[in-house]
Design an enzyme around this catalytic site. Structure first.
Site, PDB file in Angstrom:
ATOM      1  N   ASP A  35       0.792  -1.216   0.000  1.00 30.96           N
ATOM      2  CA  ASP A  35       0.000   0.000   0.000  1.00 30.96           C
ATOM      3  C   ASP A  35       0.831   1.276   0.000  1.00 30.96           C
ATOM      4  OD1 ASP A  35       1.039   0.046   2.503  1.00 30.96           O
ATOM      5  OD2 ASP A  35      -0.861   0.080   3.559  1.00 30.96           O
ATOM      6  N   CYS A  91      -4.858   1.069   5.203  1.00 31.46           N
ATOM      7  CA  CYS A  91      -4.272  -0.190   5.667  1.00 31.46           C
ATOM      8  C   CYS A  91      -2.926   0.043   6.342  1.00 31.46           C
ATOM      9  CB  CYS A  91      -4.191  -1.226   4.559  1.00 31.46           C
ATOM     10  SG  CYS A  91      -3.639  -0.612   2.981  1.00 31.46           S
TER      11      CYS A  91
END
Length: 182
Positions: A35, A91
């Site tokens: 991410d 995340c």
């Protein structure tokens, strides 16, 4: 034979005790779903160094990226650059908050979830239980199940009947010392 190990450890120079030379040497192929650009570049550099194929994938805001990197055949991920990230992906914030902005974003998310969104959902349920349950059934996704779980938890396990009950709940929820003596 396919043997997959899904790992959720933070990846970078600071975790080379986990992702050491032996780890990389024993891989056949790397598939990632990272991410942030820094972690992607790090994994890419390790795959280049150890000559491992990489299926690079990840998100950057609303955009996504996939790229197959094959040693000596295709361009590696690090050969081109993504634009700098404007904000931390959720995340990262929830799994690996590593700077003050991540910690503040995490705290705000927790605060909004506990003290704004969940009470609003409870009030929506209490105002029309049949309609609320029908909407949850119609949605039928994981987020709807999580929301319904939080509503039920508020109504069953953490129900406050008075303002003093609410104060006690908050104190016990956010004070490890208070939890020890309760």
């Amino acid at each position: 034979r396919l043997n997959i190990d899904a790992l959720q450890n933070r990846v970078g120079p600071e975790t080379e005790n986990v992702f050491d030379d032996n780890f990389w040497e024993n891989l056949t192929v790397v598939v990632n779903a990272l991410d942030n650009v820094t972690a992607r570049l790090y994994v890419d550099s390790r795959c280049v160094y150890f000559q491992k194929p990489l299926l690079e994938s990840g998100t950057l805001g609303a955009k996504c990226n996939t790229q197959m990197v094959i040693p000596h055949l295709t361009e590696n991920y690090g050969a081109s650059r993504d634009p700098p990230e404007k904000q931390a992906p959720m995340c990262t914030v929830h799994s690996f908050p590593h700077n003050i902005d991540h910690c503040l974003t995490w705290a705000r998310s927790e605060f909004e979830g506990l003290l704004e969104k969940t009470p609003a959902e409870v009030n929506a349920y209490l105002s029309n239980p049949a309609e609320y349950m029908n909407a949850m059934r119609t949605a039928g996704d994981a987020q709807a199940r999580d929301t319904l779980g939080r509503v039920l938890e508020c109504l069953e396990k953490e129900k406050c009947n008075s303002f003093q009950d609410c104060i006690t709940w908050a104190r016990l929820r956010y004070s490890p010392l208070a939890q020890t003596f309760h």
